[in-house]
Design a protein around this motif. Structure first.
Motif, PDB file in Angstrom:
ATOM      1  N   LEU A1556      32.764 -40.753 -48.724  1.00 22.88           N
ATOM      2  CA  LEU A1556      33.515 -41.996 -48.942  1.00 22.88           C
ATOM      3  C   LEU A1556      34.194 -41.979 -50.312  1.00 22.88           C
ATOM      4  O   LEU A1556      35.310 -42.480 -50.463  1.00 22.88           O
ATOM      5  N   GLN A1557      33.525 -41.415 -51.318  1.00 30.03           N
ATOM      6  CA  GLN A1557      34.180 -41.289 -52.632  1.00 30.03           C
ATOM      7  C   GLN A1557      35.386 -40.363 -52.553  1.00 30.03           C
ATOM      8  O   GLN A1557      36.411 -40.606 -53.206  1.00 30.03           O
ATOM      9  N   TYR A1558      35.255 -39.311 -51.756  1.00 26.95           N
ATOM     10  CA  TYR A1558      36.375 -38.380 -51.556  1.00 26.95           C
ATOM     11  C   TYR A1558      37.556 -39.116 -50.919  1.00 26.95           C
ATOM     12  O   TYR A1558      38.719 -38.946 -51.321  1.00 26.95           O
ATOM     13  N   MET A1559      37.267 -39.936 -49.902  1.00 29.59           N
ATOM     14  CA  MET A1559      38.336 -40.711 -49.266  1.00 29.59           C
ATOM     15  C   MET A1559      38.970 -41.685 -50.249  1.00 29.59           C
ATOM     16  O   MET A1559      40.201 -41.827 -50.299  1.00 29.59           O
ATOM     17  N   GLU A1560      38.161 -42.342 -51.053  1.00 34.72           N
ATOM     18  CA  GLU A1560      38.684 -43.286 -52.037  1.00 34.72           C
ATOM     19  C   GLU A1560      39.566 -42.570 -53.060  1.00 34.72           C
ATOM     20  O   GLU A1560      40.595 -43.081 -53.491  1.00 34.72           O
ATOM     21  N   PHE A1561      39.160 -41.368 -53.447  1.00 36.98           N
ATOM     22  CA  PHE A1561      39.940 -40.571 -54.392  1.00 36.98           C
ATOM     23  C   PHE A1561      41.344 -40.306 -53.851  1.00 36.98           C
ATOM     24  O   PHE A1561      42.346 -40.430 -54.566  1.00 36.98           O
ATOM     25  N   ILE A1574      39.923 -36.413 -44.130  1.00 36.76           N
ATOM     26  CA  ILE A1574      38.597 -36.245 -44.728  1.00 36.76           C
ATOM     27  C   ILE A1574      37.544 -36.968 -43.898  1.00 36.76           C
ATOM     28  O   ILE A1574      36.430 -36.461 -43.682  1.00 36.76           O
ATOM     29  N   ALA A1575      37.886 -38.161 -43.401  1.00 39.38           N
ATOM     30  CA  ALA A1575      36.940 -38.889 -42.551  1.00 39.38           C
ATOM     31  C   ALA A1575      36.631 -38.102 -41.285  1.00 39.38           C
ATOM     32  O   ALA A1575      35.474 -38.033 -40.837  1.00 39.38           O
ATOM     33  N   GLU A1576      37.659 -37.535 -40.662  1.00 34.23           N
ATOM     34  CA  GLU A1576      37.428 -36.741 -39.459  1.00 34.23           C
ATOM     35  C   GLU A1576      36.572 -35.515 -39.773  1.00 34.23           C
ATOM     36  O   GLU A1576      35.688 -35.133 -38.989  1.00 34.23           O
ATOM     37  N   ARG A1577      36.825 -34.864 -40.921  1.00 30.11           N
ATOM     38  CA  ARG A1577      35.988 -33.735 -41.323  1.00 30.11           C
ATOM     39  C   ARG A1577      34.547 -34.170 -41.508  1.00 30.11           C
ATOM     40  O   ARG A1577      33.605 -33.469 -41.116  1.00 30.11           O
TER      41      ARG A1577
END
Length: 1804
Positions: A1556-1561, A1574-1577
């Motif tokens: 989730l931090q990666y998605m927010e980034f 990224i969510a699908e990964r």
């Protein structure tokens, strides 16, 4: 005897009986042992008799043996006797002696009381017994004179003698869906549950339950269906043998004898034939059997024996006339007689023909028996009489089994002869066994000698020569005025003659009077023989053949004894017993009609209107008058109504379809409202359907908008089918459509032109009346014009009631519904005049022009309608090219359309079209109410009036003020006579009103004033009626306090037709609406003042409640009067000299008040008068366009507007709210008003709002009628690839005028900054950069390898300053030198035009030579940046990039280890260049934007030689650098780049937080698509067992789509999430996401969907979360409260209490809740669960949190006073004391301590 004798234990427990072997059962009985055994039997019988106090103390003489008792106990075959004639004679002589001896011994026969009362006499002391004293064994004389109790007591069946295991004979009296009522001897009644009928029926029930999926539901309720109908298994009057399974005695704690008792029975052959074995089956014995299967010639029966091989066969000829063999169902039970057996005894022949087997005179009675077990109820026997007394008969069956017949069943009760004279000792009597006594030590049975029991038939009564059922002659609950006593049972009861031949009545001693009757005598007292009394039938027992009557006055006076006595539709009176509470408050009222009979008044039937507080009106004990809606004797339910319209209705009560005819009229209640109509309920089960077309003469689209559940409507019958139980009704009066109108309707032709007058208007229809014929017709909104919808609405607004409309065309006629539809479309009117309007299919010709209107639009075609419902098909291919491209073809329903007939199919009556060129309401008569009766007035205020008749119209009298309201004074003319004075009848002149906001404040309560009688007040319509229209017994008078009034007759009363336009009046505010005030100028003349006509001071219109409160006085003049429509329009503004405001009288520059009617994002619509309105556009809202916001205005807000332009021909106005126009404002005007092109000049810089975004450019609105065009090339100095995304409608822009063409009305402008700004400096582009050039910029991003710099005033030019170029000395950490946002001065080191890269340098040494340079010196001194003197560092080499540029956020950086060993080229990149995405951990190139750090596969040079920059891989391997572990920085700062995230994900792939931090980034970098990837990964990477982690990712993906995606993308993700996760949880997550983002409408839709999914509704959380959302977010408590009834139907039963309590807490906690409603719910819970400690504690805590101290004290007091346990009480008193101590009330603290001490003392 050993084979037959049973112990008492064996009798009580039949299951414990020892089996009798075959040899023992058939063994002969020896005469020698008989006397001894009989002697023993006699002794045991005597000892078993109940005695008084001296029982067991007396010495009894052994009874003398009798020859009669020594009768042979063998069971001879063939009827032969083993005795000689001499022995017969000796036996007879000895028997007579023995009987005489026993008769002399009798003292008094103890008689059983009637079965309804138990052993009254047996408990009393016999006076003679007190005097007797035992004198021992003196002499035979004394022994002969001594009185002893009888050896065999005549036992009658009673409740106390019934035990589980008893077997009785009964007769079916009532059959319900749940059980069967069985009449038993001696007025007992038992009940057979559906599960106690037979094994076969139980199998059927189990099979039905299995079909329902094994659901555990009530068997009784399951039997209510069509599958099992007990009425098909039994018939009334049927005799059955029943086994007593239980005798429930619900005796109260105080031992009340009137407690309810219930006898549970079983007719299952396994129990009813208990004790019978195969060897006991003999002819003429009775046996119970159930149907196993139905065959062609008979029934196969189950006998319930242990030997299951034994079956019975009942021939169809032996069923009797009452039973139809073909309709007999499996599981039915019959009491049959055995007629024979086959050879092996496995097939038993049976007969159930009671007409045959009931004849027992010579046969069909038992003559032999292997054991006494065969003597079961129903069996006919022959009894040898041994005792005859006034209490009954006793005897022996076959010399062995004792049998008794009580007073009733011996025939003594119904016979006028003495029983001793009818039956002689030693005689043999035919009888039938009716019961057993299993509690006796010796076997004994009860028998009946009544004729109908012997014949197994019904008791009948002769009516002439016809035999009838006694209940047909004298029904239950009937009263007999003269009942004659024909027999008296001393101390027990009376037999009375009720006038029914052959059937007597019986009244027990407890039923003779309201007080206790001590004794009864045949010769004296009020109840002696021959006396007559008033009696009432309270029951009938078919087995006893007796009526059960009561002589009690309270029973005689009681209106109803049974629910069956209450007639449907009857008006009844009762008292309120209690209120029924539910989740919504009061759900109904329970009304007591008589003792034991109560009826329920549902909430919808409490009144004609909805009561807010019914508990205030219906208090316990209040007498009410109601009407019976329906009765259900089986369920013991009565439904009542308190609606006055139903109770007072004089119409015929509809309780049976057979009594209803077409045209009949009656009121009914709406119980269900559907889109197609409504269901109307009448009385009983009668219901009717009210179609929507029959609800009104006007068109009704949605019945729910006009009707409500529980509403009473008067209807007429259109059709009725009594067989099917269906009826159709109408609200229309059939008399309104007479014969003349019917004839006129038939004569009307489709397409005819008619004239009509407007009768009524609704939102979308106009009701008209056709001239000459008077027929009603309607015109739909879309049939008014050929134009668009707005034009139709405008035309509708112009039409007024009473207006005459000419040349209307008849396009539809439905004679059955009396429906006529007209049109005013010019195209159809012209076609009708020309005869070209299509009305029938025969008129359709190919090539013919066919004007019509759109009926429906589909994706492939359009349906066009003509007159008469004629419809043609217009295919998509036949539409014009421009129309076919539009959504829905640009057509709407009802739109006019011109077509041509393309082809005609005569066979199928179809035709195709093309658009291509080549191809009476009668007035209801008011009933005149009856005049009020002469009423004497009490304490009249005037002191002279004596009766109500003295108060006549115009009379001047006195009145005392009792209450002062806003709009009236409530007064008393006398103590029992009320009146009211409307505020409009108080003041004579305007000057008399001192306080014009509150005129009535000058009066005081109890003040006596002079008044004049006007009439009678009508509270229903807030009018007053003439004196002659008095309604009710005591009317309320309408009065006037005006002194200057002349009122001599009713004609002098002010009415609407007497009000003339222009006249002036004093009006008083009655009600405040959104757009007007309703005022009264007299009590019965009401008018309206529009908001714009209310005041000349517009500031007063902002707060109507404050400036014009209800009751305030206003001076008005009449604008318009329409008596036919009952409308009066008034105005309070000063009359203008120019007359009323019209479009012609409005001029430019006028400033007028206006009412906001509509607010959009682009304009505000303001209404000046009814038909005058105009828009205020964005350019006219304010003088500063940046502050223009239409949404700050609200509907019905009053604004001052200035008339900007008047377009009279087009009836358009342009309005402005600019302060510079409507106010004398001296503020500067930032954006001048532009009304014409002449105001614009070339080079003017102006601002405007984007009006339209077209392919060629922008259209910008500069004024109401001035629009400028901006070409795409003039939008910006820089190239914008997707320029449309940069502009939107209503966006504020600034530009310069390039060209003005007044003749063509064209204006061209430019938005380029280079054109608008004279000092404009063009931005630096990549082509302007040269090595050595010094620039300023800002640090965009800092990485380990360098800093990225954005060049000031450039076209998105940025470049990299490598770490080696940061300072002259080596830089270890770039972040310590520069931060993001730092302003720097940089020098261009290198420009790579091919790769479009630039490298910068920040070293201080680069700027030493330029210190004196004027071009950069100022910048250097200003910026303070000249580089840093640090240790030299090496640079890195960079990967090559594609020509045309890359996406800087997608490119990956090189590995950190290579950064220290490779040189770098200082280059730049242009962000606007084309990009090539690089995903995941791929090494597509160097990230020049600093968005991520990743590995680089390409080689890099050594930093030792900065100038050459080319180093081989071999050299890199020979000189490896030590890698520095920088993972510690991640813990300190967290992931800062793509590479950081990728590295951490390698170690924590299942961490949803990291994903989730990666998605927010990525989202912060505006990379939404990457965030999705990224969510699908994450969903693919996280392990399948980590369900919670996956759920977090799904939730984040949902939130992402909600924020950045579309509705379709949200739906797609949501569906996938529901497939992989718990669907209910995902619904909750979605709703929560919508709530957090303030998308409340979407959240509401999600919750509604959840309540429709059965799997979710069983969870109480679903309903509670929805209710909380409605309470807190939508502020809609009504909808939230409506959820509780639905929730209780869905959630499990055990969750109802907690769910109801949760809803109650919401009422307290929610800001929109009602605490009183919450308290009501809690009180309902406490009444149901009074001992639930947790409910009490939570209720108290809630009240304490609300600060309701008195309520808390009241609750504590209730808890401690309800008898709780000590431990609970200790806690309660402790909390109570703590509460009072916090409150600081010393007195209350003392009170609590006193209460606690009192409680402790009471416990001791």
């Amino acid at each position: 005897m050993g084979a037959i004798k049973r112990t008492a234990e064996e009798v009580r427990n039949p299951a414990k009986r020892t089996k009798i072997s075959k040899d023992q059962g058939n063994a002969p009985f020896h005469r020698k042992s008989a006397p001894a055994a009989e002697s023993k039997s006699r002794t045991s019988n005597l000892s078993a008799l109940p005695s008084e106090k001296n029982e067991g103390k007396k010495e009894r003489r052994p009874a003398q043996s009798s020859v009669l008792k020594e009768e042979e106990r063998a069971f001879p075959r063939g009827g032969a006797s083993v005795l000689t004639p001499l022995e017969h004679k000796q036996i007879k002589i000895q028997a007579e002696k023995d009987v005489l001896f026993e008769q002399a011994q009798k003292d008094e026969v103890v008689q059983d009381e009637d079965s309804e009362m138990e052993d009254v006499v047996s408990k009393r002391k016999i006076p003679e017994a007190k005097k007797r004293k035992s004198k021992g064994k003196d002499s035979k004389a004394e022994a002969g004179s001594r009185q002893e109790e009888p050896r065999l007591r005549t036992e009658g069946l009673s409740y106390k003698r019934l035990f589980p295991g008893s077997v009785v004979l009964g007769q079916v009296t009532q059959i319900t869906a749940r059980d069967v009522s069985l009449a038993l001897p001696n007025n007992l009644t038992g009940y057979i549950p559906v599960t106690a009928v037979s094994d076969k029926l139980n199998q059927r029930i189990e099979a039905l339950l299995a079909e329902d999926g094994g659901k555990e539901e009530d068997v009784d309720s399951r039997a209510d269906g069509d599958d099992i109908d007990l009425k098909k298994l039994f018939h009334t009057g049927q005799y059955l043998r029943a086994y007593v399974t239980s005798t429930v005695d619900n005796t109260s704690a105080n031992g009340s004898s009137k407690a309810k008792r219930r006898i549970e029975l079983s007719v299952n052959p396994r129990q009813a034939n208990n004790g019978i074995a195969k060897s006991n089956l003999v002819a003429n014995s009775m046996i119970q059997a159930s149907v196993v299967s139905v065959e062609d010639h008979g029934l196969v029966m189950d006998l319930g024996l242990e030997d299951e091989t034994v079956k019975g066969f009942l021939s169809s000829k032996e069923l009797g006339h009452k039973v139809d063999h073909s309709r007999t169902e499996e599981g039915a039970v019959f009491l049959c007689m055995i007629t024979g057996l086959n050879q092996n005894g496995n097939i038993v022949k049976l007969s159930a023909d009671y007409q045959k087997i009931g004849i027992i005179k010579k046969s069909h009675f038992l003559t032999e028996a292997p054991t006494v077990d065969v003597f079961l109820p129903g069996t006919a026997v022959e009894i040898l009489t041994t005792e005859v007394s006034s209490s009954g008969i006793a005897g022996k069956i076959m010399g062995l089994l004792d049998a008794t017949a009580d007073f009733t069943h011996s025939g003594a009760g119904e016979s006028t002869k003495d029983i001793e004279s009818r039956y002689k000792i030693g005689s043999k009597i035919k009888a039938r066994v009716i019961c057993t006594f299993p509690n006796m030590d010796q076997p004994r049975v009860g028998v009946s000698m009544l004729g109908h029991v012997l014949a197994l038939s019904d008791r009948t009564s002769l009516d002439g020569d016809v035999e009838k059922d006694p209940l047909q002659k004298l029904a239950l609950s009937a009263t007999v005025e003269s009942a004659k006593v024909v027999k008296v049972q001393p101390g027990i009861g009376l037999f009375v003659d009720l006038g029914v031949k052959g059937v007597l009545g019986y009244a027990h001693i407890s039923r003779l009077a309201d007080k206790k009757v001590e004794n009864l005598s045949q010769t004296s007292g009020p109840y002696q023989l021959g006396s007559t009394h008033r009696a009432r039938v309270i029951g009938y027992n078919p087995v006893d053949g007796l009526y059960i009557v009561s002589l009690e006055p309270r029973i005689l006076d009681q209106p109803y004894l049974r629910i069956e006595d209450v007639e449907v539709g009857q008006i009844v009176k009762g008292k309120v017993e209690r209120l029924i509470l539910n989740a919504n408050g009061v759900g109904g009222v329970l009304v007591n009609l008589a003792e034991g009979i109560s009826g329920l008044v549902p909430e919808t039937h409490l009144a004609d209107v909805h009561l807010q507080h019914p508990e205030k009106k219906f208090r316990e004990g209040v007498t009410v008058t109601a009407r019976v809606l329906s009765t259900d004797p089986e369920k013991r339910q009565i439904r009542l109504t308190l609606k006055k319209t139903l109770v007072n209705s004089q119409s015929t009560v509809w309780k049976d379809y057979n009594g209803i005819s077409v045209g009949d009229q009656s009121p009914g209640t709406l119980v269900n409202i559907l889109p197609a109509g409504a269901v109307v309920q009448f009385y009983g089960t009668v219901r009717g359907f009210l179609p929507v077309s029959e609800m009104s003469e006007a068109y009704i689209q949605d019945p729910a908008e006009h009707f409500r559940l529980g509403q009473v409507v008067n209807v007429h019958v259109l059709s009725v089918n009594s067989e099917k139980g269906k009826m159709t009704v109408t609200c229309k009066d059939p008399a309104a459509f007479n014969l003349a109108q019917q004839t006129a309707l038939k004569e009307l032709k489709l397409g005819a032109l008619v004239n009509a007058n407007v009768a009524e208007k609704t939102n979308d229809t106009i009701n008209v009346e056709i001239e000459t014929s008077g027929l009603k017709a309607i015109i739909h909104l879309e049939q008014l014009t050929d134009g668009f919808e707005q034009k139709n609405i405008s035309a509708m607004n112009k039409i007024r009631v009473g207006q005459r409309l000419q040349d209307l065309v008849l396009i539809e006629k439905v004679e059955k519904r009396h429906l006529v539809v007209l049109t005013n479309k010019p195209s159809l009117v012209g076609a009708a005049k020309a005869g070209a309007l299509l009305t029938t299919f025969s008129e359709v010709k190919e090539g013919q022009k066919a004007p019509g209107f759109v009926r429906n639009v589909t994706p492939e075609s359009v349906y066009v309608q003509f007159a008469g419902g004629l419809v043609g098909l217009l295919l998509k291919s036949q539409l014009s090219a421009d129309i076919a491209k539009l959504p829905a073809y640009g057509l709407r329903k009802g739109q006019s359309i011109s077509t041509r007939v393309l082809s005609v199919d005569h066979a199928q009556q179809r035709f195709l079209l093309t658009m291509r060129d080549d191809a009476p309401k009668t007035e209801q008569k008011e009933s005149k109410p009856a005049s009020a009766a002469l009423i004497e007035v009490l304490n009249p205020v005037d002191g002279t009036s004596t009766s109500i008749e003295d108060f006549t119209i115009g009379k001047l009298t006195k009145a005392r003020i009792t209450a002062i309201k806003d709009t009236q004074l409530n007064v008393q003319l006398a103590d029992n006579l009320q009146g009211r004075i409307d505020v409009s009848e108080v003041f004579n002149e305007w000057e008399e009103i001192n306080d014009r906001k509150h005129p009535l404040r000058k009066f005081k309560p109890k003040q006596i004033i002079s008044v004049r009688i006007l009439g009678i007040h009508d509270a229903r319509n807030h009018r007053f009626l003439p004196i002659t229209h008095r309604q009710g017994r005591v009317p309320v008078f309408e009065l006037s306090a005006k002194t200057k009034i002349q009122l001599e007759s009713e004609a002098d009363v002010l009415t609407l037709d007497k009000v003339s336009p222009g006249s002036t009046w004093i009006a008083y505010v009655n009600n405040i609406a959104d757009c007007c005030l309703w005022v009264n100028i007299s009590p019965n003349v009401r008018g309206r003042v529009d908001l714009m006509d209310l005041s000349d001071d517009v500031s007063l219109l902002g707060n109507l409640e404050e400036n014009f409160p209800v009751g305030s006085a206003i001076r008005v003049h009449v604008k318009k009067v329409d008596p036919s429509a009952n409308r009066l329009d008034l105005s309070a503004i000063k009359t203008s000299s120019t007359g009323p405001l019209t479009l012609q009288s409005i001029t430019k520059g006028m400033i007028l008040p206006g009412l906001v009617t509509k607010v959009t994002e682009r304009s505000v619509m303001v209404q000046l008068r009814d038909s005058i309105s105009g828009p205020v556009t964005l350019t006219e809202l304010t003088d500063d366009y940046s502050q223009a916001n239409p949404t700050i205005h609200k509907k019905n807000e009053v604004l001052r507007v200035c008339i900007v332009d008047v377009d009279a021909p087009n009836k358009k106005l342009t309005l402005s709210t600019r302060p510079s126009k409507v106010l004398s404002s001296s503020l500067p005007v930032k954006d001048p008003q532009i009304l014409s092109l002449s105001q614009l000049k070339v080079s003017d810089v102006v601002r405007g709002f984007v009006k339209n975004v077209a392919d060629q450019g922008l259209f910008v609105s500069l004024g109401p009628s001035v629009t400028a065009f901006v070409r795409v090339s003039d939008l910006s100095d820089a190239y914008i690839k997707d320029w449309k995304s940069s502009f939107e409608v209503d966006q504020l822009v600034k530009g310069k005028i390039l060209n003005v063409d007044v003749p063509l009305n064209h204006v061209q402008m430019s938005l380029k900054a280079s054109i608008m700004d004279e000092n404009y400096v063009p931005p630096i582009s990549f082509s302007d950069l040269k090595p050595g050039q010094i620039l300023t910029g800002k640090v965009r991003k800092v990485e380990d390898f360098g800093a990225f710099i954005d060049v000031d005033n450039s076209v998105r030019v940025s470049g990299l300053c490598h770490r080696s170029e940061i300072a002259d000395q080596r830089v270890q950490d770039v972040r310590k030198v520069y931060e993001e946002g730092d302003v720097v001065k940089a020098v261009v080191l290198e420009v790579d035009t091919e790769k479009r890269r630039v490298s910068f340098g920040l070293k201080a040494s680069y700027f030493k030579d330029t210190a004196g340079d004027g071009e950069s010196g100022d910048e250097e001194s200003d910026s303070g940046v000249g580089g840093a003197e640090l240790e030299a560092v090496a640079s890195e080499d960079d990967d090559e990039m594609e020509d045309g540029g890359v996406d800087l956020d997608d490119v990956q950086s090189i590995d950190a280890a290579e950064e220290t060993s490779e040189a770098s080229d200082d280059e730049m990149d242009i962000d606007g260049a084309p990009v090539k995405p690089v995903n995941g951990l791929s090494t597509g190139g160097f990230d020049w934007t600093g968005a991520s750090v990743a590995q680089d596969k390409a080689g890099a040079g050594d930093e030792s030689d900065v100038e050459s920059r080319e180093v081989t891989k071999k050299k890199k391997r020979r000189n490896p650098e030590i890698k520095v572990d920088k993972t510690g920085d991640l813990d300190k700062y967290g992931p800062q780049s793509v590479a950081d995230f990728e590295r951490q994900l390698l170690g924590q792939p299942n961490s949803s937080l990291l994903w989730l931090q990666y998605m927010e980034f990525q989202i912060k970098l505006s990379e939404v698509d990457k965030a999705r990837d990224i969510a699908e990964r994450a969903l693919k990477t996280i392990h399948i067992r980590e369900e919670e982690e996956k759920m977090n990712v799904w939730t984040a993906l949902l939130n992402l789509e909600i924020e950045f995606g579309s509705e379709s993308s949200v739906e797609a993700v949501f569906k996938r999430a529901c497939q992989y996760n718990d669907a209910q949880e995902m619904h909750r997550k979605l709703a929560n996401s919508y709530i957090v983002t303030d998308r409340h409408q979407k959240a509401d839709e999600v919750f509604q969907n959840m309540t429709k999914i059965k799997a979710f509704t069983a969870d109480p959380k679903t309903w509670l979360e929805y209710a909380s959302f409605l309470f807190t977010k939508l502020a809609d408590p009504a909808r939230a409260r409506a959820l509780l009834p639905r929730a209780t139907q869905s959630v499990p039963q055990h969750a109802h209490r907690q769910l109801t309590e949760d809803f109650a807490r919401l009422e307290f906690s929610s800001p929109n809740g009602d605490a009183e409603r919450g308290r009501t719910i809690y009180e309902g819970l406490l009444s149901t669960f009074p001992k639930r400690r947790d409910i009490w504690e939570r209720f108290i805590d809630i009240e304490e949190a609300k600060g309701e101290r008195e309520n808390v004290r009241r609750l504590y007091g209730r808890v401690t006073g309800m008898g709780i346990k000590s431990r609970w009480a200790k806690d309660v008193f402790k909390k109570w004391l703590l509460f009072e101590e916090k409150a600081g009330d010393a007195k209350a603290v003392g009170h609590v301590k006193a209460k606690a001490a009192e409680f402790v003392a009471a416990q001791k």
